[in-house]
Design a protein around this motif. Sequence first.
Motif, PDB file in Angstrom:
ATOM      1  N   TYR A  44      63.438  93.777  16.486  1.00  0.00           N
ATOM      2  CA  TYR A  44      63.677  95.099  16.150  1.00  0.00           C
ATOM      3  C   TYR A  44      64.148  95.974  17.027  1.00  0.00           C
ATOM      4  CZ  TYR A  44      61.699  99.631  15.351  1.00  0.00           C
ATOM      5  OH  TYR A  44      61.740 101.072  14.847  1.00  0.00           O
ATOM      6  N   ASP A  47      67.931  95.275  16.697  1.00  0.00           N
ATOM      7  CA  ASP A  47      68.673  95.541  15.292  1.00  0.00           C
ATOM      8  C   ASP A  47      68.499  97.389  14.962  1.00  0.00           C
ATOM      9  OD1 ASP A  47      69.057  92.908  15.061  1.00  0.00           O
ATOM     10  OD2 ASP A  47      67.349  92.605  13.817  1.00  0.00           O
ATOM     11  N   GLU A  48      67.270  97.738  15.556  1.00  0.00           N
ATOM     12  CA  GLU A  48      67.129  99.192  15.088  1.00  0.00           C
ATOM     13  C   GLU A  48      67.295 100.026  16.199  1.00  0.00           C
ATOM     14  OE1 GLU A  48      66.499  99.901  12.012  1.00  0.00           O
ATOM     15  OE2 GLU A  48      66.363  97.683  11.301  1.00  0.00           O
ATOM     16  N   VAL A  49      66.549  99.772  17.303  1.00  0.00           N
ATOM     17  CA  VAL A  49      66.426 101.036  18.385  1.00  0.00           C
ATOM     18  C   VAL A  49      67.951 100.789  19.294  1.00  0.00           C
ATOM     19  CG1 VAL A  49      65.237 101.470  20.614  1.00  0.00           C
ATOM     20  CG2 VAL A  49      63.915 100.433  18.695  1.00  0.00           C
ATOM     21  N   SER A  52      70.669 102.681  17.192  1.00  0.00           N
ATOM     22  CA  SER A  52      69.978 104.103  17.156  1.00  0.00           C
ATOM     23  C   SER A  52      70.536 104.991  18.405  1.00  0.00           C
ATOM     24  CB  SER A  52      68.743 104.076  16.814  1.00  0.00           C
ATOM     25  OG  SER A  52      68.248 105.634  16.704  1.00  0.00           O
TER      26      SER A  52
END
Length: 81
Positions: A44, A47-49, A52
């Motif tokens: 996570y 892939d996400e933080v 961003s």
Amino acid sequence: MTPDDTQNQKKSKASFAEFGRKLDQGLGQAAEKLDQESEKVIAYLNDEVVPSIRTHSTKALRIAAEKLTRLAEYMDKERSR
């Protein structure tokens, strides 16, 4: 020691050994679950933080560059007065 005492000791040892096996099994399952969950957290974050943060960081850098450009233009104008 009576035969009943000997029998009770054997039962107690067997009970303790069973407890140890169950505890070991439970800890093994908990460790496996912890490994799985930590892999999910790492995925996570990657892939996400991280993307961003990179997106917002580049946006912040562009805004800062624009403001520095304006400041430089202002300083040039003031110097030439």
